[in-house]
Design a protein around this motif. Sequence first.
Motif, PDB file in Angstrom:
ATOM      1  N   TYR A 104      12.008  -5.359   4.189  1.00  0.00           N
ATOM      2  CA  TYR A 104      13.457  -5.531   4.341  1.00  0.00           C
ATOM      3  C   TYR A 104      14.133  -4.218   4.742  1.00  0.00           C
ATOM      4  O   TYR A 104      15.189  -4.221   5.377  1.00  0.00           O
ATOM      5  N   TRP A 105      13.529  -3.097   4.327  1.00  0.00           N
ATOM      6  CA  TRP A 105      14.082  -1.782   4.645  1.00  0.00           C
ATOM      7  C   TRP A 105      13.406  -1.157   5.870  1.00  0.00           C
ATOM      8  O   TRP A 105      13.633   0.003   6.189  1.00  0.00           O
ATOM      9  N   GLY A 106      12.554  -1.920   6.539  1.00  0.00           N
ATOM     10  CA  GLY A 106      11.874  -1.406   7.715  1.00  0.00           C
ATOM     11  C   GLY A 106      10.771  -0.417   7.388  1.00  0.00           C
ATOM     12  O   GLY A 106      10.402   0.401   8.234  1.00  0.00           O
ATOM     13  N   ILE A 107      10.226  -0.500   6.161  1.00  0.00           N
ATOM     14  CA  ILE A 107       9.196   0.436   5.717  1.00  0.00           C
ATOM     15  C   ILE A 107       7.842  -0.252   5.760  1.00  0.00           C
ATOM     16  O   ILE A 107       7.668  -1.352   5.220  1.00  0.00           O
ATOM     17  N   ARG A 108       6.869   0.383   6.399  1.00  0.00           N
ATOM     18  CA  ARG A 108       5.513  -0.173   6.494  1.00  0.00           C
ATOM     19  C   ARG A 108       4.512   0.873   6.023  1.00  0.00           C
ATOM     20  O   ARG A 108       4.801   2.063   5.987  1.00  0.00           O
ATOM     21  N   ARG A 109       3.350   0.385   5.655  1.00  0.00           N
ATOM     22  CA  ARG A 109       2.233   1.257   5.245  1.00  0.00           C
ATOM     23  C   ARG A 109       2.656   2.244   4.150  1.00  0.00           C
ATOM     24  O   ARG A 109       2.424   3.446   4.258  1.00  0.00           O
ATOM     25  N   ASN A 110       3.287   1.718   3.107  1.00  0.00           N
ATOM     26  CA  ASN A 110       3.683   2.570   1.972  1.00  0.00           C
ATOM     27  C   ASN A 110       2.912   2.195   0.706  1.00  0.00           C
ATOM     28  O   ASN A 110       3.435   2.284  -0.397  1.00  0.00           O
ATOM     29  N   ASP A 111       1.656   1.762   0.894  1.00  0.00           N
ATOM     30  CA  ASP A 111       0.865   1.318  -0.256  1.00  0.00           C
ATOM     31  C   ASP A 111       0.625   2.428  -1.273  1.00  0.00           C
ATOM     32  O   ASP A 111       0.469   2.149  -2.468  1.00  0.00           O
ATOM     33  N   ASP A 112       0.590   3.676  -0.816  1.00  0.00           N
ATOM     34  CA  ASP A 112       0.395   4.766  -1.784  1.00  0.00           C
ATOM     35  C   ASP A 112       1.563   4.809  -2.781  1.00  0.00           C
ATOM     36  O   ASP A 112       1.359   4.979  -3.992  1.00  0.00           O
ATOM     37  N   TRP A 113       2.787   4.664  -2.267  1.00  0.00           N
ATOM     38  CA  TRP A 113       3.963   4.676  -3.148  1.00  0.00           C
ATOM     39  C   TRP A 113       4.002   3.417  -4.018  1.00  0.00           C
ATOM     40  O   TRP A 113       4.316   3.481  -5.201  1.00  0.00           O
ATOM     41  N   ILE A 114       3.642   2.279  -3.417  1.00  0.00           N
ATOM     42  CA  ILE A 114       3.590   1.034  -4.198  1.00  0.00           C
ATOM     43  C   ILE A 114       2.575   1.171  -5.331  1.00  0.00           C
ATOM     44  O   ILE A 114       2.836   0.781  -6.473  1.00  0.00           O
ATOM     45  N   ASP A 115       1.404   1.760  -5.029  1.00  0.00           N
ATOM     46  CA  ASP A 115       0.387   1.967  -6.074  1.00  0.00           C
ATOM     47  C   ASP A 115       0.916   2.868  -7.180  1.00  0.00           C
ATOM     48  O   ASP A 115       0.650   2.631  -8.368  1.00  0.00           O
ATOM     49  N   GLU A 116       1.682   3.895  -6.805  1.00  0.00           N
ATOM     50  CA  GLU A 116       2.232   4.803  -7.808  1.00  0.00           C
ATOM     51  C   GLU A 116       3.248   4.081  -8.700  1.00  0.00           C
ATOM     52  O   GLU A 116       3.240   4.248  -9.926  1.00  0.00           O
ATOM     53  N   ILE A 117       4.095   3.271  -8.075  1.00  0.00           N
ATOM     54  CA  ILE A 117       5.070   2.499  -8.858  1.00  0.00           C
ATOM     55  C   ILE A 117       4.353   1.546  -9.807  1.00  0.00           C
ATOM     56  O   ILE A 117       4.703   1.434 -10.993  1.00  0.00           O
ATOM     57  N   LEU A 118       3.327   0.847  -9.295  1.00  0.00           N
ATOM     58  CA  LEU A 118       2.573  -0.094 -10.130  1.00  0.00           C
ATOM     59  C   LEU A 118       1.944   0.616 -11.319  1.00  0.00           C
ATOM     60  O   LEU A 118       1.958   0.107 -12.451  1.00  0.00           O
ATOM     61  N   THR A 119       1.419   1.805 -11.078  1.00  0.00           N
ATOM     62  CA  THR A 119       0.797   2.575 -12.160  1.00  0.00           C
ATOM     63  C   THR A 119       1.839   2.984 -13.191  1.00  0.00           C
ATOM     64  O   THR A 119       1.640   2.815 -14.405  1.00  0.00           O
ATOM     65  N   GLU A 120       2.948   3.517 -12.717  1.00  0.00           N
ATOM     66  CA  GLU A 120       3.978   4.025 -13.626  1.00  0.00           C
ATOM     67  C   GLU A 120       4.599   2.907 -14.468  1.00  0.00           C
ATOM     68  O   GLU A 120       5.019   3.143 -15.604  1.00  0.00           O
ATOM     69  N   LEU A 121       4.652   1.696 -13.926  1.00  0.00           N
ATOM     70  CA  LEU A 121       5.247   0.570 -14.648  1.00  0.00           C
ATOM     71  C   LEU A 121       4.193  -0.318 -15.306  1.00  0.00           C
ATOM     72  O   LEU A 121       4.507  -1.423 -15.753  1.00  0.00           O
ATOM     73  N   ALA A 122       2.961   0.182 -15.371  1.00  0.00           N
ATOM     74  CA  ALA A 122       1.851  -0.535 -16.016  1.00  0.00           C
ATOM     75  C   ALA A 122       1.677  -1.935 -15.432  1.00  0.00           C
ATOM     76  O   ALA A 122       1.500  -2.922 -16.148  1.00  0.00           O
ATOM     77  N   LEU A 123       1.704  -2.008 -14.094  1.00  0.00           N
ATOM     78  CA  LEU A 123       1.550  -3.284 -13.394  1.00  0.00           C
ATOM     79  C   LEU A 123       0.278  -3.348 -12.547  1.00  0.00           C
ATOM     80  O   LEU A 123       0.039  -4.348 -11.868  1.00  0.00           O
ATOM     81  N   THR A 124      -0.530  -2.308 -12.594  1.00  0.00           N
ATOM     82  CA  THR A 124      -1.687  -2.242 -11.706  1.00  0.00           C
ATOM     83  C   THR A 124      -2.612  -3.440 -11.876  1.00  0.00           C
ATOM     84  O   THR A 124      -3.089  -4.030 -10.884  1.00  0.00           O
ATOM     85  N   ASP A 125      -2.851  -3.848 -13.121  1.00  0.00           N
ATOM     86  CA  ASP A 125      -3.771  -4.967 -13.336  1.00  0.00           C
ATOM     87  C   ASP A 125      -3.142  -6.319 -13.010  1.00  0.00           C
ATOM     88  O   ASP A 125      -3.816  -7.346 -13.044  1.00  0.00           O
ATOM     89  N   LYS A 126      -1.849  -6.311 -12.653  1.00  0.00           N
ATOM     90  CA  LYS A 126      -1.161  -7.549 -12.259  1.00  0.00           C
ATOM     91  C   LYS A 126      -0.854  -7.575 -10.759  1.00  0.00           C
ATOM     92  O   LYS A 126      -0.189  -8.502 -10.283  1.00  0.00           O
ATOM     93  N   ALA A 127      -1.347  -6.597 -10.007  1.00  0.00           N
ATOM     94  CA  ALA A 127      -0.974  -6.457  -8.597  1.00  0.00           C
ATOM     95  C   ALA A 127      -1.292  -7.698  -7.781  1.00  0.00           C
ATOM     96  O   ALA A 127      -0.550  -8.053  -6.852  1.00  0.00           O
ATOM     97  N   ASP A 128      -2.380  -8.389  -8.105  1.00  0.00           N
ATOM     98  CA  ASP A 128      -2.789  -9.560  -7.328  1.00  0.00           C
ATOM     99  C   ASP A 128      -2.496 -10.875  -8.050  1.00  0.00           C
ATOM    100  O   ASP A 128      -3.037 -11.930  -7.682  1.00  0.00           O
ATOM    101  N   THR A 129      -1.632 -10.804  -9.059  1.00  0.00           N
ATOM    102  CA  THR A 129      -1.214 -12.002  -9.797  1.00  0.00           C
ATOM    103  C   THR A 129       0.061 -12.546  -9.178  1.00  0.00           C
ATOM    104  O   THR A 129       0.962 -11.783  -8.814  1.00  0.00           O
ATOM    105  N   THR A 130       0.152 -13.875  -9.029  1.00  0.00           N
ATOM    106  CA  THR A 130       1.367 -14.457  -8.473  1.00  0.00           C
ATOM    107  C   THR A 130       2.509 -14.333  -9.478  1.00  0.00           C
ATOM    108  O   THR A 130       2.297 -14.328 -10.690  1.00  0.00           O
ATOM    109  N   MET A 131       3.707 -14.258  -8.957  1.00  0.00           N
ATOM    110  CA  MET A 131       4.876 -14.017  -9.784  1.00  0.00           C
ATOM    111  C   MET A 131       5.067 -15.097 -10.850  1.00  0.00           C
ATOM    112  O   MET A 131       5.505 -14.807 -11.963  1.00  0.00           O
TER     113      MET A 131
END
Length: 309
Positions: free
Chosen positions: A114-141
């Motif tokens: 939506y913000w025109g940002i692509r290939r930012n998986d490194d930042w997404i991984d960091e956010i997931l880690t910081e919010l303790a969501l890494t083990d839920k990354a491939d879980t449907t909402m």
Amino acid sequence: MTSLQNTGKRPPAVAFEGLEKRYDTGTMALKGVSFEVEEGEFFGLLGPNGAGKTTLISCLAGLTTPTAGRIVVRGTDAALDRRRASQSLGIVPQEITFDPFLTVRETLRFQSGYWGIRRNDDWIDEILTELALTDKADTTMRMLSGGMKRRVLVAQALVHKPPVIVLDEPTAGVDVELREHLWDFIGRLHSEGRTIILTTHYLAEAQQLCGRIAIMKQGEVVALERTETLLSNFEGRVLRCRIEAGDLPAALEGDVLRRHGSDVTLRITDADDALAKLEAMRAAGLRIENLTVGQPDLEDVFLAITGGK
């Protein structure tokens, strides 16, 4: 653009200028709200239900159009350039809404798009880690608990690395562990220079985190001070106790700041006043325990300012 950019003065992170909002029903939700949040502040926006906080944030987010006044975000008039203003904002709303069939990672990738940002998986991984969501990354909402969904709300607001983060009741209904995770992460982002605007009913959080606080009541700002100033301006001390038996004398009801079940907090002016109130309780046959006298906290000040109980 606002004229602030032409004065040489660093514009505030967010400025509300005479903001009004009248609904078709005639309800005036905002009554000329004006204040600024400076760059790098950790700012608290407090108020009882119906005070206008959510309306104010909805106007900031572009979800509601003000009847009058304007909002300036980092020097940009939001009404004249909504996209540029929005790029500076990461807003975590109260409501939890998602596509239930996307995974957590897909949700964050779509939000990045939506913000025109692509290939930012490194930042997404960091956010997931910081919010303790890494083990839920491939879980449907739809498979996530309410607390996990709220973590994803926070992650969505951060995918474009906004300099201003608005947290609307971010810890409502979540467990203590998530709260600590979230505040550690938000504290790190704040230390890196981001501006944080927080609304919360957990006043202990606001007292601990916020350097400055605005308190709203019935669509108006009724207090705007540094946190320590709000506390120091409160006259007198407070007496806290638990009533094990009996009823509080009617003569003391006017000094009750808050009552949580059998726990009561009374305003007192000095030692003589405290002794007089204790004598009145004894004469009324009350049995009390956990008696303390001390400085007021933010909840005491909040209730005194808003007239709440």
